[in-house]
Design an enzyme around this catalytic site. Sequence first.
Site, PDB file in Angstrom:
ATOM      1  N   THR A  75       0.837  -1.207   0.000  1.00 38.78           N
ATOM      2  CA  THR A  75       0.000   0.000   0.000  1.00 38.78           C
ATOM      3  C   THR A  75       0.869   1.254   0.000  1.00 38.78           C
ATOM      4  O   THR A  75       0.820   2.050   0.933  1.00 38.78           O
ATOM      5  CB  THR A  75      -0.936   0.015   1.223  1.00 38.78           C
ATOM      6  N   PHE A  98       4.517   8.703  -4.013  1.00 38.39           N
ATOM      7  CA  PHE A  98       5.956   8.905  -3.899  1.00 38.39           C
ATOM      8  C   PHE A  98       6.672   7.589  -3.617  1.00 38.39           C
ATOM      9  O   PHE A  98       7.723   7.297  -4.211  1.00 38.39           O
ATOM     10  CB  PHE A  98       6.243   9.923  -2.795  1.00 38.39           C
ATOM     11  N   GLU A  99       6.114   6.774  -2.739  1.00 38.76           N
ATOM     12  CA  GLU A  99       6.721   5.486  -2.410  1.00 38.76           C
ATOM     13  C   GLU A  99       6.673   4.529  -3.597  1.00 38.76           C
ATOM     14  O   GLU A  99       7.620   3.772  -3.827  1.00 38.76           O
ATOM     15  CB  GLU A  99       6.023   4.886  -1.189  1.00 38.76           C
ATOM     16  N   ASP A 136      -1.791   3.593   8.467  1.00 36.18           N
ATOM     17  CA  ASP A 136      -1.917   2.376   9.261  1.00 36.18           C
ATOM     18  C   ASP A 136      -3.345   1.847   9.218  1.00 36.18           C
ATOM     19  O   ASP A 136      -3.581   0.648   9.069  1.00 36.18           O
ATOM     20  CB  ASP A 136      -1.536   2.657  10.714  1.00 36.18           C
TER      21      ASP A 136
END
Length: 343
Positions: free
Chosen positions: A179, A183-184, A266
Amino acid sequence: MVRPGWGLPSQWGPPCFLGGPSPRSRGDHCPDPSRLQMLCGCRLAVCLMPDPASPCASCFGCHVTRGHSEWLAWVDTGGYPHWKGQVLSSNELHTLYEGLQLNSVNQYDYVLTGYTRDKSFLAMVVDIVKELKQQNSRLVYVCDPVMGDKRNGEGSMYVPEDLLPVYKDKVVPVADIITPNQFEAELLSGRKIRTQEEALAVMDMLHAMGPDTVVITSSDLPSPRGGDYLIALGSQRTRHPDGSVVTERIRMEMLKVDADFVGTGDLFAAMLLAWTHKHPNNLKVACEKTVSAMHHVLQRTIKCAKAQAGEGQRPSPAQLELRMVQSKADIENPEIVVQATVL
């Protein structure tokens, strides 16, 4: 096993690994609840402080074994001017896991991981996941590869850069669901995302690295509904007995909330885990329920925070703590307010 109670105040107690099923939790919400192990970072490990992931998982009837990479004096570091605590080393994590092995409580159906700042700790998590998958080939590993985000169009990492190759070479290849934010996803793939087509190509690259389910949880792609909306994209590969692979792709547009929340990633990862468990081959439904529940939690949180702050005042980080307990019903059975479009 002890699990967080929804009626408890926000301070749920100290971090620890817990083992063994609770008679009280067995079958509360489903006849055969899964056991979920969380080897998590300071924000994801709800065991250490009031974090969204563990109570969310417990809400769906999961037995939760909880670990953490950092023991912090605050719920999370985000937004607060000060924090104190200690960092768990990879050796200490291994010792905790050995305790699970010695007590024969290391059989799991799911592993969920999030924020950490230490590459050796992250590598140890991978070793543990591999061992757990050897014991249970159907184990599902959900990874939120927390590394950084974009602000005003510019991306920056808020973890050491030496974690990136560990994620790319070790973590993502053993993950089943990831997930990342935009950017990641760009960091993991090495490619920029400027259009929806580029985002789909990046998700294909991430599929090729290992995970069958990829959800880009947020992006700065333009929405036809205007600048008040955030775009999320998802892709899921389903393998059929005849060897064929079908890929489902979806797009969601979510109304932005003008506030800096901590723990939303989270919460998203934990709810996506729960809803993909209930709808394993229907990414559209799983994401609709996940994002709709997110919407209800954030709207309730910002409404309460503004009321506490007073008219004309910007809510403080403490006032913006996610209203998880108050949102139990919305997490368990969300009214669908965000529809996903199949691409």
